[in-house]
Design an enzyme around this catalytic site. Structure first.
Site, PDB file in Angstrom:
ATOM      1  N   GLU A   1       2.759  -0.123   1.440  1.00 32.53           N
ATOM      2  CA  GLU A   1       2.343  -0.561   2.782  1.00 32.53           C
ATOM      3  C   GLU A   1       3.455  -0.335   3.810  1.00 32.53           C
ATOM      4  O   GLU A   1       3.598  -1.112   4.754  1.00 32.53           O
ATOM      5  CB  GLU A   1       1.898  -2.032   2.776  1.00 32.53           C
ATOM      6  CG  GLU A   1       0.432  -2.244   2.452  1.00 32.53           C
ATOM      7  CD  GLU A   1      -0.496  -1.483   3.404  1.00 32.53           C
ATOM      8  OE1 GLU A   1      -0.996  -0.419   2.978  1.00 32.53           O
ATOM      9  OE2 GLU A   1      -0.709  -1.926   4.540  1.00 32.53           O
TER      10      GLU A   1
ATOM     11  N   GLN B   1      20.625 -13.393 -12.262  1.00 32.38           N
ATOM     12  CA  GLN B   1      22.041 -13.768 -12.391  1.00 32.38           C
ATOM     13  C   GLN B   1      22.184 -15.245 -12.782  1.00 32.38           C
ATOM     14  O   GLN B   1      23.035 -15.584 -13.599  1.00 32.38           O
ATOM     15  CB  GLN B   1      22.762 -13.483 -11.053  1.00 32.38           C
ATOM     16  CG  GLN B   1      24.265 -13.559 -11.111  1.00 32.38           C
ATOM     17  CD  GLN B   1      24.886 -12.392 -11.882  1.00 32.38           C
ATOM     18  OE1 GLN B   1      24.224 -11.430 -12.228  1.00 32.38           O
ATOM     19  NE2 GLN B   1      26.171 -12.501 -12.170  1.00 32.38           N
TER      20      GLN B   1
HETATM   21  C1  LIG Z   1       2.870   1.251  -7.287  1.00 33.01           C
HETATM   22  C2  LIG Z   1       2.413   1.882  -6.005  1.00 33.01           C
HETATM   23  C3  LIG Z   1       1.158   1.583  -5.505  1.00 33.01           C
HETATM   24  C4  LIG Z   1       0.708   2.219  -4.343  1.00 33.01           C
HETATM   25  N1  LIG Z   1      -0.567   1.987  -3.899  1.00 33.01           N
HETATM   26  C5  LIG Z   1      -1.066   2.763  -2.891  1.00 33.01           C
HETATM   27  C6  LIG Z   1      -2.458   2.703  -2.544  1.00 33.01           C
HETATM   28  O1  LIG Z   1      -3.221   1.925  -3.113  1.00 33.01           O
HETATM   29  N2  LIG Z   1      -2.911   3.527  -1.569  1.00 33.01           N
HETATM   30  C7  LIG Z   1      -2.105   4.408  -0.912  1.00 33.01           C
HETATM   31  O2  LIG Z   1      -2.585   5.127  -0.049  1.00 33.01           O
HETATM   32  N3  LIG Z   1      -0.763   4.465  -1.203  1.00 33.01           N
HETATM   33  C8  LIG Z   1      -0.247   3.692  -2.181  1.00 33.01           C
HETATM   34  N4  LIG Z   1       1.076   3.772  -2.526  1.00 33.01           N
HETATM   35  C9  LIG Z   1       1.931   4.706  -1.792  1.00 33.01           C
HETATM   36  C10 LIG Z   1       2.983   4.026  -0.936  1.00 33.01           C
HETATM   37  O3  LIG Z   1       2.413   3.445   0.188  1.00 33.01           O
HETATM   38  C11 LIG Z   1       4.043   5.103  -0.625  1.00 33.01           C
HETATM   39  O4  LIG Z   1       4.745   5.334  -1.839  1.00 33.01           O
HETATM   40  C12 LIG Z   1       4.992   4.692   0.468  1.00 33.01           C
HETATM   41  O5  LIG Z   1       4.321   4.632   1.699  1.00 33.01           O
HETATM   42  C13 LIG Z   1       6.179   5.641   0.589  1.00 33.01           C
HETATM   43  O6  LIG Z   1       5.775   6.975   0.584  1.00 33.01           O
HETATM   44  P1  LIG Z   1       6.484   8.012  -0.418  1.00 33.01           P
HETATM   45  O7  LIG Z   1       6.416   7.421  -1.777  1.00 33.01           O
HETATM   46  O8  LIG Z   1       5.888   9.346  -0.226  1.00 33.01           O
HETATM   47  O9  LIG Z   1       7.992   8.018   0.018  1.00 33.01           O
HETATM   48  P2  LIG Z   1       8.633   8.841   1.228  1.00 33.01           P
HETATM   49  O10 LIG Z   1       7.812   8.676   2.451  1.00 33.01           O
HETATM   50  O11 LIG Z   1       8.953  10.214   0.784  1.00 33.01           O
HETATM   51  O12 LIG Z   1       9.980   8.028   1.396  1.00 33.01           O
HETATM   52  C14 LIG Z   1      11.120   8.233   0.580  1.00 33.01           C
HETATM   53  C15 LIG Z   1      12.308   7.530   1.224  1.00 33.01           C
HETATM   54  O13 LIG Z   1      12.533   8.087   2.518  1.00 33.01           O
HETATM   55  C16 LIG Z   1      12.508   7.081   3.510  1.00 33.01           C
HETATM   56  N5  LIG Z   1      11.902   7.658   4.715  1.00 33.01           N
HETATM   57  C17 LIG Z   1      10.662   8.171   4.846  1.00 33.01           C
HETATM   58  N6  LIG Z   1      10.478   8.614   6.101  1.00 33.01           N
HETATM   59  C18 LIG Z   1      11.607   8.374   6.763  1.00 33.01           C
HETATM   60  C19 LIG Z   1      12.027   8.617   8.098  1.00 33.01           C
HETATM   61  N7  LIG Z   1      11.224   9.159   9.019  1.00 33.01           N
HETATM   62  N8  LIG Z   1      13.270   8.247   8.445  1.00 33.01           N
HETATM   63  C20 LIG Z   1      14.092   7.675   7.539  1.00 33.01           C
HETATM   64  N9  LIG Z   1      13.764   7.429   6.272  1.00 33.01           N
HETATM   65  C21 LIG Z   1      12.528   7.775   5.883  1.00 33.01           C
HETATM   66  C22 LIG Z   1      11.670   5.962   2.907  1.00 33.01           C
HETATM   67  O14 LIG Z   1      11.990   4.710   3.464  1.00 33.01           O
HETATM   68  C23 LIG Z   1      12.083   6.043   1.447  1.00 33.01           C
HETATM   69  O15 LIG Z   1      13.275   5.350   1.241  1.00 33.01           O
HETATM   70  C24 LIG Z   1       1.557   3.117  -3.650  1.00 33.01           C
HETATM   71  C25 LIG Z   1       2.839   3.376  -4.154  1.00 33.01           C
HETATM   72  C26 LIG Z   1       3.258   2.798  -5.326  1.00 33.01           C
HETATM   73  C27 LIG Z   1       4.616   3.155  -5.864  1.00 33.01           C
END
Ligand SMILES: Cc1cc2nc3c(=O)[nH]c(=O)nc-3n(C[C@H](O)[C@H](O)[C@H](O)COP(=O)(O)OP(=O)(O)OC[C@H]3O[C@@H](n4cnc5c(N)ncnc54)[C@H](O)[C@@H]3O)c2cc1C
Length: 572
Positions: A385, A358
């Site tokens: 994380e 912005q």
């Molecule tokens: C670029 C990138 C690099 C990554 N690198 C790694 C890696 O090296 N190793 C690895 O193991 N993982 C890795 N990840 C995975 C990352 O840690 C996960 O994407 C993250 O932990 C969220 O999990 P999910 O994507 O399944 O989302 P979800 O768990 O499905 O979450 C979706 C939404 O729901 C919310 N949510 C989830 N559970 C709850 C709850 N109980 N109550 C309320 N809200 C909730 C979350 O806050 C989020 O807004 C990476 C992800 C990305 C995008």
């Protein structure tokens, strides 16, 4: 295969680098990356969605050896402590969060080894990271198991010889979003065994172990991210980390305190890089006959509040890193503090980068000004994380337990300590931080009376408020230490004691106002339970919050913001 005592140096309670070594590493890091990648190449790689694997590997070779900071001395590393690692991660976050993520992935990948492996396994894998600079990936997340890792479905089935002795495991499943997935020399893979979730080391090239193509992501496009497929992947029994099944989730939990601190430092670095670019731009951009830096309506909305929140996050990161380095961080002891640090720093970094766009107006919306890229990059820090919502849950639950265990005294005790600090340091706003902290105790008490934490949203909001209050406390202690000249020699030195006190007063006012406003809002808004009138509960809470004092404490706010603006623009 029995000795699993933690190393005495390295990134859990490590002895740490001396100041000169840390400064040399920070300088070398900046120079090394600048020599291998200028802004133009970085933008091109971002545009083309390419991970500069050559640069990532060079950073972990004899040419720079950044990985050595993270590794214990007994395995060939430099034995950096959490404070050193925060400084290095902040610097990497300023350069490029994608590149930083590639370095982070090796440390995430090796963490289960550091905390859970046998001595032989540590010597083998940590030794190879130190000597050969091999890259690791950390394979926890699955398509259906993200925040809820417990629902993982990847399996590891033992393979036995004729005597029934387990000789290896056969792994089947899929991992999702794995940083370094397509370039790592080895990966730690979390898989379900009969004994429960367990970490295995799987080397690149093992038959059946394949990486999908690199993901086309919103940001951190310089970081390689892939799904991993495991089809009948056989690993020897020696690759089961720690030699005992079922330790996987405990081992993952043990390192959150400092891995979250690392991501917090990325958020801090990315946020500050964006803000510094905005500060420089605002000095040079003339509108309405004067530079933007002289427009209070811009600086006090788009620069100062973000600077203040980033510095509160820094204070919390530094305090937590210091505690980890004193040995408090073992066995997951500071996981909640890691969550608070991550939450404060990544949310502040994300909104600072948004504001930096912005400040740049239309130019900010184009690629060459970099802030657009930083905004996309820093966004990941609120997701990986552990998402910000999972951080709110972690903080809310833990501090709720503290509230119950201390019969409501938890935050009152912290408020008393802040009043004590105020007596010795009357200019840092610790009295206002104390007001915020007492107010939070009142909000927790009202939530208990109304049984409001049955609402997940209210529990999460309490987590948010707790993070803000604790950030205010940490900032007060940092400002006091700066004034007393007892602050760590390794701490960031950007602001004078006087400016830090001013920053602290601004944040304390914001914290007090937020707790009072949001606290009343959530208590009033919570569903009523039988026998409790939530409107009445909110009225009685408001009466105990000292709202008049909170409002009166806002006096002097604009003058303090003016003083911070003067301080940064003198330095810009
Ligand atoms: C670029 C990138 C690099 C990554 N690198 C790694 C890696 O090296 N190793 C690895 O193991 N993982 C890795 N990840 C995975 C990352 O840690 C996960 O994407 C993250 O932990 C969220 O999990 P999910 O994507 O399944 O989302 P979800 O768990 O499905 O979450 C979706 C939404 O729901 C919310 N949510 C989830 N559970 C709850 C709850 N109980 N109550 C309320 N809200 C909730 C979350 O806050 C989020 O807004 C990476 C992800 C990305 C995008």
């Amino acid at each position: 295969m029995t000795d699993t005592a933690l190393p005495t140096t390295g990134h859990i309670g490590g002895g740490g680098l001396d100041l000169d070594t840390l400064d040399l590493m920070l300088e070398a890091l900046t120079d090394f990356v600048a020599a291998g990648m200028d802004d133009d190449r970085m933008l091109q790689l971002d545009h083309d969605d390419v991970c500069p694997e050559d640069l990532v590997r060079a950073m972990q070779s004899d040419e720079l050896g950044v990985q050595l900071v993270f590794l214990p001395e007994e395995y060939g590393g430099m034995g950096g402590g959490a404070f050193d690692i925060y400084r290095v991660c902040e610097r990497m976050g300023r350069i490029d969060i994608g590149l930083a993520t590639s370095v982070l992935a090796t440390f995430l990948g090796s963490d289960p080894i550091l905390v859970g492996a046998t001595e032989e396994q540590r010597a083998e894998w940590l030794g190879r990271i130190a000597e050969q600079g091999i890259l690791f990936a950390y394979g926890a997340t699955e398509p259906e198991a993200g925040s809820d890792l417990g629902s993982l479905t990847t399996t590891a089935v033992p393979k036995k010889d004729d005597d029934g002795t387990v000789t290896g495991y056969v792994i089947n499943g899929r991992k999702q979003w794995i940083s370094n997935g397509g370039i790592a020399d080895a990966s730690t893979i979390l898989a379900l065994t009969e004994g429960g979730p367990t970490w295995f080391v799987v080397e690149r090239g093992t038959p059946g172990f394949e990486a999908a193509p690199h993901e086309d992501k919103h940001g951190i496009r310089l970081s390689n991210t892939c799904a991993l497929f495991l089809d009948d992947v056989e690993v020897p029994v020696e690759n089961l980390i720690g030699g005992v099944e079922g330790q996987g989730l405990v081992q993952a939990q043990q390192v959150f305190g400092y891995t979250r601190l690392m991501v917090a430092a990325f958020g801090l670095g990315g946020g500050w890089e964006a803000l510094d670019r905005a500060i420089t731009y605002s000095v040079n951009r003339i509108q309405g006959g004067a530079p933007l830096s002289q427009k209070q309506g811009l600086t006090h909305k788009l620069i100062i509040p973000h600077l203040v929140r980033l510095e509160a996050a820094r204070a919390y990161i530094e305090e937590t890193a210091t505690r980890i380095d004193k040995g408090e961080g073992e066995n997951g002891a500071l996981n909640t503090e890691g969550a608070i640090a991550k939450y404060l720093a990544t949310e502040a970094g994300n909104s600072a980068a948004e504001a930096a766009i912005q400040v740049h107006g239309g130019y900010g919306y184009t690629r060459p000004y970099i802030v657009e890229k930083i905004k996309r990059d820093v966004r990941i820090t609120t997701i990986y994380e552990g998402t910000s919502e999972i951080m709110e849950m972690t903080i809310g639950r833990d501090r709720w337990q503290h509230h119950l265990k201390t019969k409501g005294d938890h935050y009152h005790v912290q408020a008393a300590e802040l009043r004590h600090l105020h007596a010795a340091h009357p200019t840092i706003g610790a009295d206002v931080a104390a007001l915020a902290t007492d107010a939070l105790a009142g909000v927790f008490a009202a939530a208990q009376t109304g049984r409001l934490t049955r609402n997940q949203h209210i529990l999460f909001r309490l987590g948010e408020l707790a993070a803000v209050v604790e950030g205010a406390g940490a900032l007060c202690r940092r400002a006091a230490a700066k004034a007393d000249e007892t602050i760590s020699a390794k701490a960031d030195k950007r602001f004078s004691a006087q400016t830090l006190a001013t920053i602290c007063r601004v944040y304390a006012r914001e914290a007090a106002m937020k707790i009072a406003d949001d606290g009343v809002r959530w208590v009033a808004g919570g569903a009523a339970v039988e026998g409790v009138d939530s409107a009445e509960l909110a009225r009685s809470l408001a009466a105990t919050l000292r709202l008049d004092d909170v409002r009166a404490a806002q006096a002097g706010l604009i003058a303090d913001m003016d003083a911070i603006a003067a301080a940064i623009y003198d330095n810009a």
